[in-house]
Enzyme design. Structure first.
Site, short mmCIF file in Angstrom:
data_model
loop_
_atom_site.label_atom_id
_atom_site.label_comp_id
_atom_site.label_asym_id
_atom_site.label_seq_id
_atom_site.Cartn_x
_atom_site.Cartn_y
_atom_site.Cartn_z
N CYS A 158 0.42 3.44 3.10
CA CYS A 158 1.07 2.78 4.24
C CYS A 158 2.57 3.02 4.21
O CYS A 158 3.18 3.30 5.24
CB CYS A 158 0.80 1.28 4.22
SG CYS A 158 -0.95 0.84 4.30
N CYS A 175 0.83 -1.21 0.00
CA CYS A 175 0.00 0.00 0.00
C CYS A 175 0.86 1.27 0.00
O CYS A 175 1.70 1.46 0.89
CB CYS A 175 -0.92 -0.04 1.23
SG CYS A 175 -1.65 1.53 1.69
#
Length: 161
Positions: A59, A56
């Site tokens: 992230c 991600c």
């Protein structure tokens, strides 16, 4: 023969000691399916947890800030900072209702306390965690105890006035 075995075990013992020191000194705790419930059930400890996926992009951008947050809150006894990799800990992420990454949640005494949806900078995250810890400390973590304190302080009467 016994001396050879003892000598060959020493490097292994040294490695285990170093690994233990690194795990104990971690600013951000990595939780797994096998450790999550035991850790978040620790009495009177607020857990600020980032649920993420390694692929991600959001992230990845948050990762350095999350590490800084762990260091910044290291001396705070009431708050622990942790991560859960949802690609390898699917049971935990499923039980905690994670559908997007990163998801930031607070847990207290084994229960989800709040979900964070504010800014993702260090100061905002730190302020949120400290305010939540102060809120929990002020309110008390036991609802029965908080109600008793409320009665003892005559707050029921104050609320009606």
């Amino acid at each position: 023969m016994a001396d050879i075995r003892r000598v060959s075990i020493l490097p292994l013992l040294a490695l285990v000691a170093v690994v233990c020191l690194v795990v104990v000194k971690a600013d951000v705790v990595e939780l797994t399916d096998s450790t999550f419930l035991d850790k978040v059930k620790e009495k009177d400890t607020l857990w600020f947890i980032k649920f993420f996926a390694p692929w991600c992009g959001h992230c990845k951008r948050l990762a350095p800030t999350w590490e800084e947050l762990g260091k910044a809150l290291e001396g705070e006894n009431a708050v622990e900072v942790a991560t859960v990799d949802c690609t390898t800990n699917k049971a935990t992420c499923g039980k905690t209702d994670i559908h997007s990454y990163p998801t930031l949640k607070l847990f207290l005494n084994g229960e989800e306390y709040k979900t964070y949806s504010g800014p993702r900078d260090l100061e905002a995250l730190k302020a949120y965690a400290l305010e939540a810890a102060a809120e929990v400390t002020k309110a008390g973590t036991d609802p029965d105890e908080a109600a008793f304190d409320c009665i003892m302080d005559n707050c029921l009467r104050d609320r009606q006035a």
